[in-house]
Design a protein around this motif. Structure first.
Motif, PDB file in Angstrom:
ATOM      1  N   UNK A   1      -4.523   4.493   2.236  1.00  0.00           N
ATOM      2  CA  UNK A   1      -4.009   4.841   0.922  1.00  0.00           C
ATOM      3  C   UNK A   1      -4.420   3.986  -0.259  1.00  0.00           C
ATOM      4  N   UNK A   2      -3.554   3.940  -1.223  1.00  0.00           N
ATOM      5  CA  UNK A   2      -3.787   3.161  -2.433  1.00  0.00           C
ATOM      6  C   UNK A   2      -3.220   1.763  -2.275  1.00  0.00           C
TER       7      UNK A   2
ATOM      8  N   UNK B   1       4.827   7.067   1.214  1.00  0.00           N
ATOM      9  CA  UNK B   1       5.719   5.915   1.362  1.00  0.00           C
ATOM     10  C   UNK B   1       4.946   4.641   1.059  1.00  0.00           C
ATOM     11  N   UNK B   2       5.677   3.587   0.707  1.00  0.00           N
ATOM     12  CA  UNK B   2       5.053   2.303   0.424  1.00  0.00           C
ATOM     13  C   UNK B   2       5.358   1.320   1.544  1.00  0.00           C
ATOM     14  N   UNK B   3       4.365   0.516   1.910  1.00  0.00           N
ATOM     15  CA  UNK B   3       4.505  -0.450   2.991  1.00  0.00           C
ATOM     16  C   UNK B   3       3.984  -1.808   2.536  1.00  0.00           C
TER      17      UNK B   3
ATOM     18  N   UNK C   1      -9.323  -3.015  -0.851  1.00  0.00           N
ATOM     19  CA  UNK C   1      -9.276  -2.099   0.284  1.00  0.00           C
ATOM     20  C   UNK C   1      -8.413  -2.698   1.387  1.00  0.00           C
ATOM     21  N   UNK C   2      -7.675  -1.849   2.095  1.00  0.00           N
ATOM     22  CA  UNK C   2      -6.922  -2.269   3.281  1.00  0.00           C
ATOM     23  C   UNK C   2      -7.438  -1.427   4.439  1.00  0.00           C
TER      24      UNK C   2
ATOM     25  N   UNK D   1       0.838  -1.194   0.000  1.00  0.00           N
ATOM     26  CA  UNK D   1       0.000   0.000   0.000  1.00  0.00           C
ATOM     27  C   UNK D   1       0.871   1.240   0.000  1.00  0.00           C
ATOM     28  N   UNK D   2       0.257   2.357  -0.341  1.00  0.00           N
ATOM     29  CA  UNK D   2       0.953   3.645  -0.295  1.00  0.00           C
ATOM     30  C   UNK D   2       0.161   4.572   0.610  1.00  0.00           C
ATOM     31  N   UNK D   3       0.839   5.152   1.598  1.00  0.00           N
ATOM     32  CA  UNK D   3       0.221   6.137   2.482  1.00  0.00           C
ATOM     33  C   UNK D   3       1.306   7.079   2.984  1.00  0.00           C
TER      34      UNK D   3
END
Length: 83
Positions: free
Chosen positions: A36-37, A10-12, A58-59, A5-7
């Motif tokens: 995020x995305x 940053x990406x995680x 969705x997360x 995900x991106x929030x």
């Protein structure tokens, strides 16, 4: 099974049950938010899903606490010039 995900710019890589420390999220402690995305998902059958197939992905996460990072002290040294 995990997702990327991106929030907060940053990406995680997240999996069910993970605890993350991310940039400030709007909401109260205990509130459920969508993060995020969703960029990619690895499902249980080891298939990587990306692109348009993730339009409905969705997360969801729960805010456990708000906090701040350590204070960073910036020190600039200016050399004295001798003539």
């Amino acid at each position: 099974m995990y997702a990327v995900i991106e929030t907060g710019g940053k990406q995680y890589r997240v999996a069910p049950g993970d605890v993350l420390q991310v940039e400030t999220l709007t909401g109260d402690v205990g509130a459920e938010v969508e993060l995020g995305r969703v960029l990619a998902v690895m499902n249980d059958s080891n298939e990587l899903v990306t692109g348009a197939a993730l339009a409905d992905a969705r997360v969801k996460a729960t805010i456990s606490r708000h906090g701040r990072g350590d204070k960073v002290i910036v020190f600039k040294f200016k050399r004295k010039k001798t003539i």
